[in-house]
Scaffold this motif. Sequence first.
Motif: not given
Length: 354
Positions: A12-15, A75-78, A97-98
Motif C-alpha cells: 500500500r505504500v510506495f517505499k 494513501g500514497d497516491n493522494v 507513480r501509483a
Amino acid sequence: MRFCYKEVIVLRVFKEFNANISGTLSGFFFKWVLFLMFGGQMPVIKVGRLAGQFAKPRSDPFEEKDGVKLPSYRGDNVNGDAFDEKSRIPDPQRMIRAYCQSAATLNLLRAFATGGYAAMQRVTQWNLDFTEHSEQGDRYRELAHRVDEALGFMAAAGLTVDHPIMTTTEFWTSHECLLLPYEQSLTRLDSTSGLYYDCSAHFLWVGERTRQLDGAHVEFLRGVANPLGIKVSDKMNPNELVKLIEIFNPQNKPGRITIITRMGAENMRVKLPHLIRAVRRAGQIVTWVSDPMHGNTIKAPCGLKTRPFDSIRAEVRAFFDVCMSKKKPPRRISARDDWPEGERVHWGITDCDI
C-alpha cells in the motif's frame, strides 16, 4: 462448484515496492491456494488485492497530534504519511507513480504465474519461516509433504511437470474503488462489446464509506461491466443491500455481484441471516464471501494493530454455519498476507512478541 480465495497481498505504500517483497507474498498466495485445492478437492479462483490499492478510506478528514491539526493521510497516491503540512497536500503526480508501480507489479506477478515460480512442485519451498519451531509449522510441513506425494503419484500416472497445468496458474486483481479520478482515468470502452471496463483491476468493490445509494462511487461503478463487490458490516440494512444490488445488477446477471461480509463471529450469526433472507426474497443472484480479517482488529498495548487467530477462525466458522443453514454454499475466504501500519495476524503470538 468452485471456491474463491482472495488474499490481500497489497503493497500500500510506495517505499515497500520491490521484487523481493512481491515474490515472498506471492509465494504465500500460491501456497494457500494449493492447500485449499488439495483439502477441498475443488478448483480455486485466485484473487489478489494488489497493484492498485494505494488509497485509504478515512472516517475523519483531519488528524490531530499535540494540538496540531492536519488533513488525514489518504494513501500514497493522494498525499504523504509524514505528519507535516507539506506532506499532507494532495499531489496528482502521485497517481502517476501509483499507476507505474501497479503496472510493474502486475508484470512481475505475471512472470511468477507463468514462468515456473507458481509450479506445484515448489510447495515445500514456500516455507513459513515464522512457524519454523511451532506446532503450526509442523502441520504445514506435514501437509506440504502430503501434497508432494500426490504430485509424485500424478507424475507417475503421466501428468508430468512439463504440463502447463503443473507449472502455470491464473490470478485476478482487485481493490476498493476509492479514488475516483484514478479509476476514471483507467476506464476504457471495449470496442467489441460496447461495454466500459475499469482497467485498474478485474474486480472492484465498494465499502462502508463508498456504498451510499446516491453517492458518486455507486454511480461510477454501475456504468462499468467489471464484476463488483459490496462489502457489508453488521451495520448494513437488508433493504439497502437489496436496492444497491438492483442498481449494480438490474438484469440479475450471475457472477456480477459478490457480497463480502465482515462482522465478527457473534454479529455474523445474528446479522448475516437477515441479509441472506432479504436477498433471497428479492430473487437476486449473488456470491457470498467472508472477510474474517477486518471485523476482528484489535490494538495491542504496544499500539500496533493485530488480529487474534482464534477470532478469525471463529468468524469463518460462523460464516460457513450460517450459509449452510440457509442452503447457500459459501464460496470464498478473504485473507491477509500484507502487514501495513504494523498490523499482524496474532497466531499464538503474545503482545510482547509483536
